[in-house]
Enzyme design. Structure first.
Site, short mmCIF file in Angstrom:
data_model
loop_
_atom_site.label_atom_id
_atom_site.label_comp_id
_atom_site.label_asym_id
_atom_site.label_seq_id
_atom_site.Cartn_x
_atom_site.Cartn_y
_atom_site.Cartn_z
N SER A 22 -27.26 24.54 80.49
CA SER A 22 -28.45 24.82 81.16
C SER A 22 -28.25 25.43 82.45
O SER A 22 -27.77 24.90 83.42
CB SER A 22 -29.41 23.60 81.28
OG SER A 22 -28.68 22.44 80.68
N GLY A 314 -42.63 14.32 49.76
CA GLY A 314 -42.35 12.95 49.74
C GLY A 314 -41.73 12.26 51.16
O GLY A 314 -41.42 11.40 51.23
N GLY A 316 -43.50 12.12 54.04
CA GLY A 316 -44.61 11.71 54.60
C GLY A 316 -44.64 10.01 54.90
O GLY A 316 -44.34 9.37 53.83
N CYS A 319 -46.61 8.46 52.05
CA CYS A 319 -46.01 9.12 50.84
C CYS A 319 -45.28 8.37 49.97
O CYS A 319 -44.00 8.02 50.37
CB CYS A 319 -45.72 10.56 51.15
SG CYS A 319 -45.60 11.21 49.61
N GLY A 381 -49.26 13.73 60.49
CA GLY A 381 -50.32 12.81 60.21
C GLY A 381 -50.48 11.30 60.96
O GLY A 381 -51.18 11.13 61.77
N TRP A 406 -54.17 6.07 56.06
CA TRP A 406 -54.17 6.26 54.51
C TRP A 406 -53.64 7.34 54.07
O TRP A 406 -54.17 8.49 54.42
CB TRP A 406 -55.28 5.46 53.76
CG TRP A 406 -56.66 6.13 53.86
CD1 TRP A 406 -57.19 7.17 53.06
CD2 TRP A 406 -57.38 6.08 55.02
NE1 TRP A 406 -58.48 7.50 53.56
CE2 TRP A 406 -58.82 6.86 54.64
CE3 TRP A 406 -57.54 5.13 56.24
CZ2 TRP A 406 -59.63 6.94 55.53
CZ3 TRP A 406 -58.54 5.32 56.90
CH2 TRP A 406 -59.58 6.08 56.60
N ARG A 418 -56.57 17.02 45.11
CA ARG A 418 -55.23 17.34 45.63
C ARG A 418 -54.29 17.58 44.45
O ARG A 418 -53.18 18.12 44.59
CB ARG A 418 -54.92 16.27 46.43
CG ARG A 418 -53.74 16.58 47.34
CD ARG A 418 -53.56 15.69 48.34
NE ARG A 418 -52.80 16.09 49.50
CZ ARG A 418 -51.68 15.61 49.54
NH1 ARG A 418 -51.31 14.68 48.83
NH2 ARG A 418 -50.73 16.12 50.55
N GLU A 486 -24.88 3.61 67.61
CA GLU A 486 -24.22 3.75 68.83
C GLU A 486 -25.25 4.44 69.64
O GLU A 486 -25.31 4.57 71.05
CB GLU A 486 -23.04 4.68 68.93
CG GLU A 486 -22.41 5.32 70.09
CD GLU A 486 -21.29 6.25 69.81
OE1 GLU A 486 -20.35 6.13 70.01
OE2 GLU A 486 -21.56 7.32 69.39
P1 RVP Z 1 -46.79 11.74 58.24
O1 RVP Z 1 -46.89 12.77 59.47
O2 RVP Z 1 -45.20 11.44 58.17
O3 RVP Z 1 -47.66 10.65 58.27
O4 RVP Z 1 -47.02 12.77 57.09
C1 RVP Z 1 -48.13 13.30 56.64
C2 RVP Z 1 -48.07 14.28 55.76
O5 RVP Z 1 -48.08 13.35 54.40
C3 RVP Z 1 -49.53 14.98 55.26
O6 RVP Z 1 -49.65 16.23 55.99
C4 RVP Z 1 -49.32 15.23 53.74
O7 RVP Z 1 -48.31 16.45 53.50
C5 RVP Z 1 -48.43 14.19 53.24
N1 RVP Z 1 -49.48 13.43 52.59
C6 RVP Z 1 -50.68 12.71 52.75
N2 RVP Z 1 -50.98 11.92 51.92
C7 RVP Z 1 -49.99 11.69 51.29
C8 RVP Z 1 -49.88 10.77 50.22
O8 RVP Z 1 -51.03 10.20 50.02
N3 RVP Z 1 -48.75 10.73 49.39
N4 RVP Z 1 -48.88 12.46 51.60
#
Ligand code: RVP
Length: 507
Positions: A22, A314, A316, A319, A381, A406, A418, A486
């Site tokens: 840097s 998967g 999220g 999720c 999210g 949620w 969706r 660590e």
């Molecule tokens: P996070 O930021 O980790 O909370 O993730 C948000 C993302 O998870 C959303 O932008 C979407 O792609 C995904 N999502 C939203 N609903 C669900 C679910 O019910 N499975 N997943």
């Protein structure tokens, strides 16, 4: 024979950045986080550039108009959730586009017949202490008074006391007409030592409120994301089912960009949706698609005409797709793979299609890693759900403030559109998301500033002053599970156990 990917699929927590050189130039104040949102040709600029690489998830518990305004003020963009009627979604878009900075449309409005108990409950949920009172309890009803925390004493007053008994009635209030400018409103506030000034139309109906503190915060929003008419930019989620009726309403309402919201983007349904948008609007309507997790999925959506492409299945926080269906891929590996595909596509065609890492950001440094690995911006999210401005309620759980969060695939969201494969109007055939609490984290502005200061500091450690330079210069290493241990405070007894909590606090 099935295709096997080489190596494991990894997630952000399994990587670290190794510092580069840097120079004295490398200080956070010199770092730019500008980044393209939609595709552009070599030598040209993206039609929409974000000032910060953050967009909010297309979710009921995240992206309503209030959060959209707060995020645009910081330089990012929100995608209003599509799991509601097209009319309601368009109305939310209009609310953002018609927002006059500093003029707040109240979402905590009272009627004179409500009680002190109602006021306290609403205050608890919304965090607002100033609430207008209207004849019908709506934010456009006839103004009959205002309630602030100076109007009652929660410890002494009876919870059944009526609002009409302790509010300041409209005839004792200073108000201003609709055509008042922000500067004029501010002068009235200062001259009369007010905290809030109601703006009313000629029939005495409430239009908005101007708060002393909002005027100050507007002045300190140098990165705000504005369209050509100086309105805040906003995006909107769509699905692959009712786009022929939904998209026209959103476009008319002024949405700056659309995004197909789906757990799986490599599909004929997404192609049809993109083709319909191109056939109907040409390039004038910008639309992102996804989600994909490999080069093949990227190329498919690139050819189908997506303006940006989202990555992640998967990962999220809410999720459970991987558990339920066994599909997905570690988020970091997905980003690395798709970023490579994006660069190859750019070499071949001269068209740069921005990519967005969606979901799974837990620590602030995950954002820096996502950018260093090639993501142009991130969709978050959980991160945004924690702030004051998200649409969900604030509640107390085990003595701490929490916000509800949620998934769109949860039974609560009932977002059957969706799911191209299995949903129907009666509900989902199985859930892919959960309903949860996340720790309340105050105003969005403070949280985003704190996170991005960390991102900028890390970029400086890598010798980078902007996102492309970070990508070029970043040195990224996989870490073993013991080196993760660590990396935290270890082998010491912390004096204050809260320190552990705040130190480990996930932003
Ligand atoms: P996070 O930021 O980790 O909370 O993730 C948000 C993302 O998870 C959303 O932008 C979407 O792609 C995904 N999502 C939203 N609903 C669900 C679910 O019910 N499975 N997943």
């Amino acid at each position: 024979m099935a295709k096997f990917f080489e190596g494991e699929s990894h997630t952000f927590s399994e990587y670290l950045l190794v510092p580069g050189y840097s120079s004295a130039e490398n200080i956070p104040a010199n770092v730019s986080l500008k980044t393209p949102l939609v595709k552009f040709k070599r030598g040209e600029k993206s039609a929409i550039e974000l000032n910060i690489p953050m967009v909010s998830a297309v979710m009921q518990s995240v992206s309503g108009p209030r959060l959209a305004i707060a995020l645009a003020q910081q330089g990012g963009i929100a995608f209003i959730y599509g799991s509601q009627s097209a009319e309601d979604e368009a109305q939310m878009v209009r609310e953002v586009k018609s927002y006059k900075a500093g003029f707040v449309v109240s979402d905590s409005t009272l009627t004179p017949e409500m009680t002190l108990g109602d006021v306290l409950d609403l205050k608890e949920k919304s965090g607002h202490s100033t609430m207008p009172v209207t004849d019908d309890g709506t934010s456009r009803g006839k103004l009959v008074g205002i309630v602030t925390s100076r109007d009652y004493r929660p410890s002494r007053d009876d919870r059944s006391k009526l609002v009409s008994e302790f509010m300041t009635p409209a005839d004792k209030l200073i108000t201003a007409p609709e055509d008042t400018s922000l500067k004029e409103a501010n002068d009235i506030i200062w001259d009369n030592k007010l905290n809030a000034l109601p703006i009313v139309d000629k029939n005495g109906h409430l239009v908005s409120l101007v708060f002393r503190k909002d005027y100050d915060s507007h002045k300190s929003a140098p990165d705000e994301l504005l369209d050509d008419s100086k309105r805040y930019m906003v995006g909107a989620g769509i699905n692959t089912r009712d786009y022929e009726t939904r998209v026209p309403l959103l476009v008319e309402a002024g949405a700056d960009v659309l995004c197909i919201d789906s757990s799986e983007g490599y599909s004929e349904w997404q192609k049809r949706t993109l083709e319909w948008v191109r056939a109907t609007y040409g390039d004038s309507v910008k639309i992102g698609a996804g989600n994909v997790v490999d080069a093949e999925g990227f190329r498919f959506l690139a050819k189908a005409g997506a303006d940006f492409i989202k990555i992640g299945i998967g990962g999220g926080s809410i999720c459970i797709t991987r558990e339920q269906k066994g599909i997905g891929r570690g988020q970091a590996t997905s980003v690395i793979d798709v970023a490579r595909a994006r660069d190859e596509y750019f070499e071949e065609t001269g068209v740069y299609i921005p990519i967005c890492s969606d979901g799974g950001i837990v620590y602030d440094y995950h954002m820096t890693l996502a950018l260093a690995m090639g993501s142009d911006f991130m969709m978050l999210g959980r991160y945004f759900a924690r702030f004051d401005e998200s649409p969900s309620d604030r509640v107390i759980v085990n003595g701490s403030y929490m916000k509800e969060y949620w998934g769109e695939g949860s039974a609560r969201a009932r977002n059957w559109q969706r799911y191209d494969l299995g949903g129907n109007k009666r509900g989902l055939s199985f859930v892919e998301g959960v309903d949860s609490y996340v720790p309340y984290a105050g105003p969005l502005k403070d949280g985003v500033e704190a996170s991005l200061l960390k991102v900028k500091s890390t970029m400086c450690n890598c010798g980078a002053l902007d996102i492309p330079e970070l990508r070029d210069k970043a040195k990224i290493t996989l870490v073993s599970s013991t080196s993760i241990v660590e990396g935290g405070a270890h082998d010491v007894l912390l004096k204050d156990s809260n320190q552990q909590v705040s130190y480990n606090f996930r932003s």
